[in-house]
Design a protein around this motif. Structure first.
Motif, short mmCIF file in Angstrom:
data_model
loop_
_atom_site.label_atom_id
_atom_site.label_comp_id
_atom_site.label_asym_id
_atom_site.label_seq_id
_atom_site.Cartn_x
_atom_site.Cartn_y
_atom_site.Cartn_z
N HIS A 20 33.54 16.37 39.69
CA HIS A 20 32.75 17.45 39.06
C HIS A 20 33.56 17.91 37.86
O HIS A 20 34.76 18.19 38.01
CB HIS A 20 32.58 18.62 40.02
CG HIS A 20 31.80 18.29 41.25
ND1 HIS A 20 30.45 18.49 41.34
CD2 HIS A 20 32.17 17.76 42.43
CE1 HIS A 20 30.03 18.13 42.53
NE2 HIS A 20 31.05 17.66 43.22
N ASN A 22 33.88 20.69 36.11
CA ASN A 22 34.64 21.94 36.24
C ASN A 22 35.48 21.99 37.51
O ASN A 22 36.21 22.95 37.74
CB ASN A 22 33.69 23.15 36.18
CG ASN A 22 33.37 23.50 34.74
OD1 ASN A 22 34.24 23.46 33.89
ND2 ASN A 22 32.12 23.79 34.46
N HIS A 68 33.66 29.09 35.76
CA HIS A 68 32.49 29.17 34.86
C HIS A 68 32.63 30.31 33.86
O HIS A 68 32.14 30.22 32.75
CB HIS A 68 31.20 29.31 35.67
CG HIS A 68 30.78 28.01 36.30
ND1 HIS A 68 29.98 27.93 37.42
CD2 HIS A 68 31.08 26.73 35.98
CE1 HIS A 68 29.81 26.66 37.74
NE2 HIS A 68 30.46 25.92 36.89
N THR A 100 27.99 17.12 36.16
CA THR A 100 28.04 18.48 35.67
C THR A 100 26.64 19.06 35.51
O THR A 100 25.67 18.31 35.40
CB THR A 100 28.82 18.59 34.36
OG1 THR A 100 29.09 19.97 34.13
CG2 THR A 100 28.08 18.00 33.19
N HIS A 101 26.56 20.37 35.53
CA HIS A 101 25.25 21.00 35.40
C HIS A 101 24.73 20.85 33.99
O HIS A 101 25.49 20.81 33.04
CB HIS A 101 25.31 22.45 35.86
CG HIS A 101 25.59 22.49 37.32
ND1 HIS A 101 26.85 22.62 37.82
CD2 HIS A 101 24.77 22.26 38.38
CE1 HIS A 101 26.79 22.53 39.13
NE2 HIS A 101 25.54 22.30 39.50
N GLY A 160 26.31 22.27 44.66
CA GLY A 160 26.26 23.73 44.75
C GLY A 160 26.48 24.18 46.19
O GLY A 160 26.57 23.34 47.10
N GLU A 190 27.33 19.20 54.40
CA GLU A 190 28.66 19.78 54.12
C GLU A 190 28.97 20.95 55.05
O GLU A 190 30.10 21.40 55.14
CB GLU A 190 28.72 20.28 52.68
CG GLU A 190 28.77 19.19 51.66
CD GLU A 190 29.07 19.75 50.29
OE1 GLU A 190 30.24 19.72 49.89
OE2 GLU A 190 28.12 20.22 49.64
C1 ZJS Z 1 36.00 22.57 47.14
C2 ZJS Z 1 34.69 22.31 47.74
C3 ZJS Z 1 34.00 23.38 48.45
C4 ZJS Z 1 34.18 21.14 47.62
C5 ZJS Z 1 33.38 20.16 47.48
N1 ZJS Z 1 32.04 20.26 47.69
C6 ZJS Z 1 31.14 20.60 46.80
N2 ZJS Z 1 29.92 20.74 47.33
C7 ZJS Z 1 28.88 21.11 46.56
N3 ZJS Z 1 28.97 21.36 45.25
C8 ZJS Z 1 30.16 21.22 44.67
C9 ZJS Z 1 31.31 20.82 45.40
N4 ZJS Z 1 32.35 20.75 44.54
C10 ZJS Z 1 31.85 21.11 43.32
N5 ZJS Z 1 30.55 21.40 43.39
C11 ZJS Z 1 29.64 21.86 42.31
O1 ZJS Z 1 30.18 21.50 41.05
C12 ZJS Z 1 30.22 22.65 40.18
C13 ZJS Z 1 31.40 22.50 39.22
O2 ZJS Z 1 31.16 21.56 38.24
P1 ZJS Z 1 30.22 21.82 36.94
O3 ZJS Z 1 30.29 23.28 36.62
O4 ZJS Z 1 28.85 21.38 37.29
O5 ZJS Z 1 30.86 20.98 35.85
C14 ZJS Z 1 30.39 23.80 41.14
O6 ZJS Z 1 29.94 25.01 40.60
C15 ZJS Z 1 29.53 23.37 42.34
O7 ZJS Z 1 28.20 23.74 42.14
#
Ligand code: ZJS
Length: 249
Positions: A20, A22, A68, A100-101, A160, A190
């Motif tokens: 991911h 972020n 974010h 990423t979103h 998410g 999860e």
């Molecule tokens: C650490 C943890 C709880 C782990 C892994 N499991 C996850 N499960 C669901 N969504 C996730 C997970 N890790 C990251 N994301 C998603 O990825 C986003 C970050 O990347 P981005 O902003 O899309 O660029 C987070 O806000 C979240 O929505």
């Protein structure tokens, strides 16, 4: 100091299929972001989970909220994207899929990393928290990207906070996504309480599963879920190694 083994593993060519954007920001990049926004009063400890540290799922998603806040302009997004890609390349990753979103994505497609030896593709992420209407809009945009990005956008990610909303409300968006040729990478099981949701999502079926931690009956899943994964040969990213040895990416 790097050991010989560290160097060996760094040089080994690798593929990274579950990153991911972020969630991949390094300590150094985070430092730059924190310095850029002193008014937010954010400290390093609020943006990272250290090795060996235990955090609840909720706390992990709080960390993403803080990140974010730090990554909220086009300039930040570009800086983070470039740094993340360069760091993966320096780590010996030759093929990288970044999720990423959508709002973060537009910029990346135009930021080709010509100077680094890495092939980068994107998955457009649907955040469960934003519900079915946004999910459908995101799929439509992802479809446009699939057609116009010359192979850079390859799929759709569902992620998410897994305790928010229900997958059944997102099914039509996910079906549309699959029908238009986007690969589907779904975070599912999860948390232990999502058996019926996982059944529905596995019927699509996804091309990959994120985590799938609670699919197995011993941890609150069911034989039927395990059967679906195995019979459909669905690879799992970062799951419980014990149960799905042959399916882990
Ligand atoms: C650490 C943890 C709880 C782990 C892994 N499991 C996850 N499960 C669901 N969504 C996730 C997970 N890790 C990251 N994301 C998603 O990825 C986003 C970050 O990347 P981005 O902003 O899309 O660029 C987070 O806000 C979240 O929505």
């Amino acid at each position: 100091m790097d050991t010989e083994a560290d160097l060996f593993y760094r040089q080994l060519p690798k593929v990274e299929l579950h990153a991911h954007l972020n969630g991949s920001v390094s300590f150094e990049t985070m430092e730059t972001l924190i310095k850029r926004k002193p008014h937010l009063n954010i400290e390093h400890s609020m943006t990272a989970i250290r090795r060996g540290q235990r955090r609840s799922l909720d706390e992990c998603f709080q960390v993403f909220k803080v990140i974010h806040q730090l990554v909220d302009s086009e300039e930040d997004i570009l800086m983070v994207a470039k740094a993340v890609i360069q760091e993966f390349a320096a780590d010996g990753v030759k093929y990288l899929e970044l999720r990423t979103h959508f709002c973060f994505l537009l910029t990346f497609i135009f930021c080709k990393q010509e100077e680094v030896d890495i092939d980068v593709r994107f998955l457009v992420a649907v955040d469960r928290r934003h519900g079915p209407v946004v999910a459908m809009e995101t799929v439509k945009l992802a479809e446009d990207f699939l057609l116009s990005s010359d192979g850079v956008v390859v799929g759709l990610d569902l992620s998410g906070d897994p305790t928010v909303g229900h997958g059944k409300d997102l099914l039509s968006a996910l079906e549309k996504s699959k029908n238009c040729g986007l690969k589907l990478a779904l975070h599912l099981s999860e948390v232990p309480s999502r058996r019926d949701e996982s059944e529905l999502l596995l019927n699509l079926p996804p091309d990959r599963i994120g985590h799938g931690t609670f699919l197995h009956p011993e941890v609150g899943g069911s034989d039927s879920l395990v059967d679906k994964v195995c019979k459909q040969n669905i690879p799992i990213g970062k799951s419980f190694p014990l149960y799905f040895q042959n399916y882990i990416l």
